[in-house]
Scaffold this motif. Structure first.
Motif, PDB file in Angstrom:
ATOM      1  N   HIS A  43       0.833  -1.201   0.000  1.00  0.00           N
ATOM      2  CA  HIS A  43       0.000   0.000   0.000  1.00  0.00           C
ATOM      3  C   HIS A  43       0.870   1.254   0.000  1.00  0.00           C
ATOM      4  N   ILE A  44       0.210   2.387   0.050  1.00  0.00           N
ATOM      5  CA  ILE A  44       0.909   3.673  -0.033  1.00  0.00           C
ATOM      6  C   ILE A  44       1.888   3.863   1.141  1.00  0.00           C
ATOM      7  N   GLY A  45       1.593   3.233   2.280  1.00  0.00           N
ATOM      8  CA  GLY A  45       2.535   3.274   3.401  1.00  0.00           C
ATOM      9  C   GLY A  45       3.823   2.534   3.056  1.00  0.00           C
ATOM     10  N   HIS A  46       3.666   1.375   2.422  1.00  0.00           N
ATOM     11  CA  HIS A  46       4.857   0.652   1.962  1.00  0.00           C
ATOM     12  C   HIS A  46       5.616   1.482   0.937  1.00  0.00           C
ATOM     13  N   GLY A 303      -5.357   5.253 -11.898  1.00  0.00           N
ATOM     14  CA  GLY A 303      -4.732   6.137 -12.867  1.00  0.00           C
ATOM     15  C   GLY A 303      -3.590   6.969 -12.292  1.00  0.00           C
ATOM     16  N   TYR A 304      -3.273   6.736 -11.020  1.00  0.00           N
ATOM     17  CA  TYR A 304      -2.125   7.448 -10.434  1.00  0.00           C
ATOM     18  C   TYR A 304      -0.858   7.119 -11.203  1.00  0.00           C
ATOM     19  N   THR A 305       0.068   8.065 -11.257  1.00  0.00           N
ATOM     20  CA  THR A 305       1.366   7.814 -11.887  1.00  0.00           C
ATOM     21  C   THR A 305       2.384   7.488 -10.795  1.00  0.00           C
ATOM     22  N   PRO A 306       3.424   6.719 -11.154  1.00  0.00           N
ATOM     23  CA  PRO A 306       4.484   6.462 -10.177  1.00  0.00           C
ATOM     24  C   PRO A 306       5.125   7.768  -9.714  1.00  0.00           C
ATOM     25  N   GLU A 307       5.258   8.729 -10.623  1.00  0.00           N
ATOM     26  CA  GLU A 307       5.882  10.015 -10.260  1.00  0.00           C
ATOM     27  C   GLU A 307       5.061  10.711  -9.180  1.00  0.00           C
ATOM     28  N   ALA A 308       3.737  10.671  -9.337  1.00  0.00           N
ATOM     29  CA  ALA A 308       2.879  11.342  -8.347  1.00  0.00           C
ATOM     30  C   ALA A 308       3.072  10.710  -6.972  1.00  0.00           C
ATOM     31  N   ILE A 309       3.168   9.394  -6.939  1.00  0.00           N
ATOM     32  CA  ILE A 309       3.324   8.703  -5.656  1.00  0.00           C
ATOM     33  C   ILE A 309       4.705   9.006  -5.068  1.00  0.00           C
ATOM     34  N   ARG A 310       5.716   9.008  -5.919  1.00  0.00           N
ATOM     35  CA  ARG A 310       7.065   9.333  -5.423  1.00  0.00           C
ATOM     36  C   ARG A 310       7.134  10.783  -4.934  1.00  0.00           C
ATOM     37  N   ASN A 311       6.505  11.696  -5.672  1.00  0.00           N
ATOM     38  CA  ASN A 311       6.493  13.096  -5.223  1.00  0.00           C
ATOM     39  C   ASN A 311       5.782  13.250  -3.889  1.00  0.00           C
ATOM     40  N   PHE A 312       4.698  12.502  -3.753  1.00  0.00           N
ATOM     41  CA  PHE A 312       3.962  12.536  -2.484  1.00  0.00           C
ATOM     42  C   PHE A 312       4.875  12.070  -1.344  1.00  0.00           C
ATOM     43  N   CYS A 313       5.580  10.977  -1.558  1.00  0.00           N
ATOM     44  CA  CYS A 313       6.455  10.449  -0.495  1.00  0.00           C
ATOM     45  C   CYS A 313       7.564  11.442  -0.173  1.00  0.00           C
ATOM     46  N   ALA A 314       8.064  12.129  -1.190  1.00  0.00           N
ATOM     47  CA  ALA A 314       9.104  13.128  -0.944  1.00  0.00           C
ATOM     48  C   ALA A 314       8.519  14.300  -0.167  1.00  0.00           C
ATOM     49  N   GLU A 315       7.300  14.667  -0.533  1.00  0.00           N
ATOM     50  CA  GLU A 315       6.621  15.800   0.089  1.00  0.00           C
ATOM     51  C   GLU A 315       6.366  15.577   1.583  1.00  0.00           C
ATOM     52  N   ARG A 335      -2.613  15.492  -9.362  1.00  0.00           N
ATOM     53  CA  ARG A 335      -3.130  16.573 -10.202  1.00  0.00           C
ATOM     54  C   ARG A 335      -1.975  17.374 -10.812  1.00  0.00           C
ATOM     55  N   ASP A 336      -1.005  17.642  -9.947  1.00  0.00           N
ATOM     56  CA  ASP A 336       0.171  18.394 -10.363  1.00  0.00           C
ATOM     57  C   ASP A 336       0.917  17.688 -11.496  1.00  0.00           C
ATOM     58  N   ASP A 337       1.075  16.395 -11.354  1.00  0.00           N
ATOM     59  CA  ASP A 337       1.802  15.608 -12.344  1.00  0.00           C
ATOM     60  C   ASP A 337       0.995  15.511 -13.647  1.00  0.00           C
ATOM     61  N   LEU A 338      -0.309  15.242 -13.514  1.00  0.00           N
ATOM     62  CA  LEU A 338      -1.130  15.054 -14.717  1.00  0.00           C
ATOM     63  C   LEU A 338      -1.388  16.362 -15.438  1.00  0.00           C
ATOM     64  N   ASN A 339      -1.378  17.450 -14.709  1.00  0.00           N
ATOM     65  CA  ASN A 339      -1.568  18.744 -15.361  1.00  0.00           C
ATOM     66  C   ASN A 339      -0.517  18.935 -16.456  1.00  0.00           C
ATOM     67  N   GLU A 340       0.682  18.439 -16.205  1.00  0.00           N
ATOM     68  CA  GLU A 340       1.766  18.527 -17.189  1.00  0.00           C
ATOM     69  C   GLU A 340       1.598  17.531 -18.323  1.00  0.00           C
ATOM     70  N   LYS A 341       1.171  16.336 -17.954  1.00  0.00           N
ATOM     71  CA  LYS A 341       1.292  15.204 -18.884  1.00  0.00           C
ATOM     72  C   LYS A 341       0.034  14.833 -19.633  1.00  0.00           C
ATOM     73  N   ALA A 342      -1.128  15.058 -19.034  1.00  0.00           N
ATOM     74  CA  ALA A 342      -2.336  14.450 -19.592  1.00  0.00           C
ATOM     75  C   ALA A 342      -2.882  15.268 -20.756  1.00  0.00           C
ATOM     76  N   PRO A 343      -3.093  14.637 -21.910  1.00  0.00           N
ATOM     77  CA  PRO A 343      -3.742  15.331 -23.009  1.00  0.00           C
ATOM     78  C   PRO A 343      -5.167  15.725 -22.627  1.00  0.00           C
ATOM     79  N   ARG A 344      -5.620  16.837 -23.180  1.00  0.00           N
ATOM     80  CA  ARG A 344      -6.977  17.313 -22.921  1.00  0.00           C
ATOM     81  C   ARG A 344      -7.938  16.704 -23.936  1.00  0.00           C
ATOM     82  N   VAL A 345      -9.097  16.306 -23.467  1.00  0.00           N
ATOM     83  CA  VAL A 345     -10.133  15.791 -24.370  1.00  0.00           C
ATOM     84  C   VAL A 345     -11.484  16.287 -23.861  1.00  0.00           C
ATOM     85  N   MET A 346     -12.524  16.040 -24.668  1.00  0.00           N
ATOM     86  CA  MET A 346     -13.859  16.389 -24.195  1.00  0.00           C
ATOM     87  C   MET A 346     -14.697  15.125 -24.028  1.00  0.00           C
ATOM     88  N   GLY A 347     -15.427  15.091 -22.947  1.00  0.00           N
ATOM     89  CA  GLY A 347     -16.346  14.000 -22.678  1.00  0.00           C
ATOM     90  C   GLY A 347     -17.501  14.581 -21.896  1.00  0.00           C
TER      91      GLY A 347
END
Ligand code: ATP
Ligand code: MG
Length: 563
Positions: A43-46, A303-315, A335-347
């Protein structure tokens, strides 16, 4: 700290290591390990512990081993081993050829236990578990010595060998370290170091009927792997004297040092393995990788990214005191990580049909959209527009409040990157009174541009073409629990589950560029949040999306205002 690493994290554990390096302890080596028990998914604690151990190894050009602490056969399995290996790799860490299993040391550990007996430092005890507890005393009362405490070495060796040979029933004999029944630290009152347990082990089968206890196996495994810094969570603080005692009896030369840090606790969830197992086994969630679970596999599926989880642990860093981390911080990181990376679409999640009465019946045109507003290198795509569209039901209001900027009787709104449309009339279901369709007209002069004639059109809403869009299922997740710290509430923690933690919407309509979206890929649905294509249930042309996180960032706001 030196010039070149002033971006490297610092905390009390790294300070201890800096000190050790300065004093030239461990010949300048830094060797850590991550020691999961394969009795559940991580889990996220690990993840916090993984980032810490592997992060330290990388920072100090040392090594980090992956060692399965598989000394208790019940509940352990290969499925868990494989999931843990997969999850750590996904998080972005690697142990090269240093994959170890405590169960590989069983013979060695047995021999070391015999050494302890020969040194007069361990004995076979045949008190029952209840009697051992009773004899142990309490915080206020010293313990009482076992009648078996002064058995001869030969008798102990013989009994221990017969324990191993399976001569005795489970629970009838244990091997205990012979330390001090009056120690103020109860852990030191002749702790059990081996027990008889007839349970098949997922790796050693029925080779063994005795198994070493954690306190005995863990420190010796560390020593056998020449670990220098054995980092664990605070609840082992009282066990540190026992760790050191065993090292002093059995290990010569440099010894690993145990250092404790505060475990991660996260609000609105539970991250104790026992509780997570219960949620899975009782079917209260849909398995270990349910996107609501704080497991690494659940976060990945969400849909979490590994970077987001690593940034969280650093934070969150590493501290010596337990505290409860706000889950909003984890959400902020993704959110911070995906704001950079995620393409925008409409749904459109909750659709209502809009007919543009003055648009040609068979007319279709394509509008070019940037895939990312700040990253032109992410390219563009074409989005078809036609006479019948879907917009969000709540982007229209029959009787809107004064400041409402979207579509309403007598009003205009801009369809994002397309035309300005004007409301004309609505169609209602005669029986239910529900609005089933809106009729509008468009102004061809407003294509792609700001409105002419100085008309002010403040609202911009997203849309899809009904004919071209793809029906999709969308799963919205909310917090798994209704209270901030379910584990500390009275009664059964499952009583605090949030019954509305999963809301399934459909059919929703997404733009055609998502027709063959890769499972696991992530997008920002404009105005709605970040979504991932579900890796379990999504199919080509029948996509299923998970909402990773909504757009609104309460954490970022709080950080900015200092609240
Ligand atoms: P749980 O308490 O959730 O059942 P555990 O400690 O029994 O977990 P292990 O597989 O033994 O699970 O843990 C492996 C490593 O991860 C240990 O070093 C442990 O200290 C660390 N760890 C476990 N939970 C957390 C947490 N919440 N925060 C930080 N580290 C953790
Ligand atoms: Mg454990």
């Amino acid at each position: 700290m030196t010039e070149e690493n002033n971006n490297a994290p610092s905390d009390f554990i790294r300070e201890i290591i800096d000190d050790d390096l300065r004093e030239d302890r461990n010949q300048g080596r830094v060797a850590t390990r991550f020691p999961p028990e394969p009795n559940g998914y991580i889990h996220i604690g690990h993840a916090k512990s993984i980032c810490l151990n592997f992060g330290i190894a990388a920072q100090y050009k040392g090594t980090c081993n992956l060692r399965f602490d598989d000394t208790d056969p019940s509940g352990e399995s290969l499925e868990f081993v494989e999931s843990i290996i997969n999850d750590i790799h996904w998080l972005g860490f690697d142990w090269e050829d240093r994959l170890f299993f405590a169960s590989d040391y069983f013979e060695k550990l047995y021999q070391l236990a015999c050494e302890l007996i020969k040194a007069g430092k361990a004995y076979v005890c045949d008190l029952t578990a209840d009697e051992i507890r009773e004899y142990r005393g309490s915080f206020t009362e010293p313990g009482k010595e076992s009648p078996n405490r002064n058995r001869s070495v030969d008798e102990n060796l013989d009994l221990f060998e017969r324990m191993r040979a399976g001569e005795f029933e489970d629970g009838t004999h244990v091997l205990r370290a012979r330390i001090d029944m009056t120690s103020p630290n109860i852990v030191m009152r002749d702790p059990v170091i081996y027990r008889i347990k007839r349970a098949p082990h997922y790796r050693t089968g029925d080779t063994w009927v005795i198994y070493p206890m954690y306190d005995f196996a863990h420190c010796l495994s560390d020593a056998l792997e020449s670990i220098t810094h054995s980092i664990c969570t605070l609840e082992f603080e009282n066990n540190r004297p026992l760790y050191d005692w065993i090292m002093n009896q059995l290990i010569s030369g440099s010894r690993p040092q145990q250092i404790e840090f505060a475990r991660l606790n996260l609000s609105y969830t539970v991250i104790s393995k026992r509780m997570l197992i219960e949620l899975v086994e009782k079917g209260l969630v849909n398995g270990w990788d349910d996107p609501r679970m704080p497991t690494v596999s659940g976060l990945r599926r969400r849909g979490y990214t590994p970077e987001a989880i690593r940034n969280f642990c650093a934070e969150i860093g590493v501290a010596k005191n337990d505290n409860l981390i706000d889950v909003a911080l984890l959400e902020h990181c993704v959110r911070d990580d995906l704001n950079e990376k995620a393409p925008r679409v409409m749904g459109v999640l909750r659709p209502i049909r809009v007919v543009i009465d003055n648009y040609p019946e068979d007319g279709v045109e394509e509008f070019e959209f940037a895939n990312h507003p700040q990253n032109p290198e992410m390219g563009t795509r074409k989005v078809p527009f036609s006479r019948v569209l879907y917009i969000e039901r709540d982007d229209f209001q029959e009787d809107p409040p004064g400041k409402y900027k979207r579509l309403a009787p007598g009003r205009e709104v801009r369809l994002r990157n397309a035309y300005v449309i004007r409301y004309e009339r609505m169609v209602k279901d005669e029986e239910t009174g529900e609005i089933t369709e809106l009729h509008c007209t468009y102004d061809p002069e407003t294509r792609n541009a700001s409105s002419p004639d100085g008309r002010k059109v403040k609202g911009v809403i997203h849309w899809v073409s009904a004919e071209h869009s793809i029906p999709a299922e969308v799963r919205l997740y909310d917090r798994l629990f209704q209270v901030a710290d379910p584990a500390s509430e009275s009664g059964d923690f499952t009583e605090y589950l949030n019954p509305e933690s999963l809301e399934t919407l459909g059919p929703c309509y997404v733009e055609p560029s998502l027709k063959n979206a890769e499972p696991g890929s992530r997008y920002q649905f404009e105005r709605l949040g970040y979504f991932s294509v579900d890796s379990g249930d999504s199919q080509p042309e029948k996509p299923v999306f998970n909402r990773i996180v909504a757009l609104r960032d309460t954490w970022g706001k709080r950080a900015a205002t200092g609240k």
